[in-house]
Design an enzyme around this catalytic site. Structure first.
Site, short mmCIF file in Angstrom:
data_model
loop_
_atom_site.label_atom_id
_atom_site.label_comp_id
_atom_site.label_asym_id
_atom_site.label_seq_id
_atom_site.Cartn_x
_atom_site.Cartn_y
_atom_site.Cartn_z
N LYS A 1 0.82 -1.22 0.00
CA LYS A 1 0.00 0.00 0.00
C LYS A 1 0.85 1.26 0.00
CE LYS A 1 -0.79 0.69 4.97
NZ LYS A 1 -1.82 0.90 6.01
N ASP A 2 2.15 1.14 0.35
CA ASP A 2 3.03 2.30 0.35
C ASP A 2 3.53 2.65 -1.05
OD1 ASP A 2 2.80 2.47 3.08
OD2 ASP A 2 4.74 1.53 3.51
N ARG B 1 -8.05 8.93 4.97
CA ARG B 1 -9.12 7.94 4.78
C ARG B 1 -9.70 7.48 6.11
NH1 ARG B 1 -9.20 2.68 5.70
NH2 ARG B 1 -6.94 2.58 5.93
N ARG B 2 -8.81 7.06 7.02
CA ARG B 2 -9.30 6.58 8.31
C ARG B 2 -10.05 7.67 9.05
NH1 ARG B 2 -3.69 3.31 9.64
NH2 ARG B 2 -4.33 1.28 8.78
N ARG C 1 1.74 9.86 14.08
CA ARG C 1 2.75 9.23 13.23
C ARG C 1 3.65 8.38 14.10
NH1 ARG C 1 4.88 11.83 9.03
NH2 ARG C 1 6.04 9.88 8.78
N ARG D 1 3.08 4.36 18.54
CA ARG D 1 1.65 4.70 18.58
C ARG D 1 0.96 4.09 19.81
NH1 ARG D 1 -0.25 4.48 12.21
NH2 ARG D 1 1.74 5.17 11.34
N CYS E 1 -2.43 9.95 -0.88
CA CYS E 1 -2.80 10.11 0.54
C CYS E 1 -3.65 11.34 0.77
CB CYS E 1 -1.53 10.22 1.39
SG CYS E 1 -0.78 8.65 1.73
#
Length: 294
Positions: free
Chosen positions: A78-79, A121-122, A139, A145, A230
């Site tokens: 996905k990156d 998105r999230r 981040r 996190r 993004c």
């Protein structure tokens, strides 16, 4: 001479690379890892969209392949941006792990008021689900996190379930169904990118999982038509050709969605074009509000 495999230095990236090294070893192929620092890893105090999106995790590794410093690189698929430099090929896509997002949290779900995520998105999907929550930028690697949530900076944090599983992390929370919280295109998938060397590509292709590659190709075909990276909140997910794609407003208040079965890449592109035509206003709005020049 062993294959030189480039990787970011994060714990998750190293685990993913060790998986590739072990799979190659099982085939009798020797390899070694080479750690490459990326801008995405060293610049953690600003949102991703301000430093170029997910592609910042890939660029340094691309350059190292093209320079001959490494032979290939392992990435979370996905990156990898939609458009790639010439001379690079996705030689293998491993079997997909969970595509879902995971909401890790402390205490009862009903008490969650502040959630950490750096993903537009999230953020949009969470606000659509509950407009009353507060989203704070977050981040850093998975451990960072989780530590910040433990310190009380957030009631909950959004993570990819596949990353938690690969790291062997068990934490309180819940899996968010990908049919409702449509994931980033290619989420849960690991790819090996190499230079255009036929013998190298042949060795790496032994790791390829054809069914996953097909679903990934469908998702990327839609992503290429939508654009946005993004910057625009968008989710794209294909399972055995059943495609779900959506584009959302940054605040989650509006969305355009497509759900359809596709059998060819051209069909996927066509669905992407149709969705973009309906969602162009949301895309333009996102770029404008984020101060991004298309």
């Amino acid at each position: 001479m062993p294959i030189r495999i480039g990787t970011r230095g994060s714990k998750l990236a190293l685990v993913q690379t060790e998986t590739v090294i072990q799979k190659l070893s099982d085939l009798g192929i020797e390899s070694e890892k080479v750690i490459i620092n990326t801008q995405g890893d060293t610049t953690t105090n600003v949102p991703l969209h301000e430093i170029g999106g997910q592609g910042v995790f890939v660029r340094a590794l691309d350059d190292a392949i093209l320079a001959g410093t490494i032979d290939c690189a392992v990435h979370s698929m996905k990156d990898i941006p939609a458009f790639r430099p010439s001379g690079l090929f996705t030689a293998a896509i491993l079997k997909r792990d969970s595509p879902a997002d995971f909401l890790a949290h402390k205490g009862e779900v009903g008490h969650i008021r502040v959630i950490g995520t750096s993903s537009t998105r999230r953020k949009a999907q969470l606000l659509r689900h509950d407009p009353g929550i507060t989203i704070k930028d977050l981040r850093g690697n998975v451990d960072t996190r989780i530590r910040k949530m433990g310190a009380g900076e957030y009631d909950g944090i959004m993570l990819a379930e596949a990353g938690l599983q690969r790291l062997g992390i068990k934490i309180d929370g819940q899996r968010l169904p990908p049919e409702k919280f449509v994931p980033s295109p290619n989420q849960g998938t690991v790819a090996v990118v190499s230079r255009a060397d036929p013998s190298l590509m042949e060795m790496l292709s032994a790791l390829d999982h054809p069914e996953t590659r097909t679903d990934i190709a469908i998702e990327r075909a839609v992503m290429e038509q939508l654009g946005g990276g993004c910057f625009t909140p968008l989710g794209i997910f294909s399972r055995s050709g059943h495609l779900i794609a959506e584009v959302l407003a940054l605040d989650g208040s509006r969305a355009e969605r497509a759900e359809v079965d596709v059998t060819t890449i051209e069909q996927a592109r066509n669905e992407g074009r149709k969705l973009k035509a309906r969602a162009q206003g949301l895309i333009d709005e996102a770029y404008k509000r984020l101060g991004i020049t298309p």
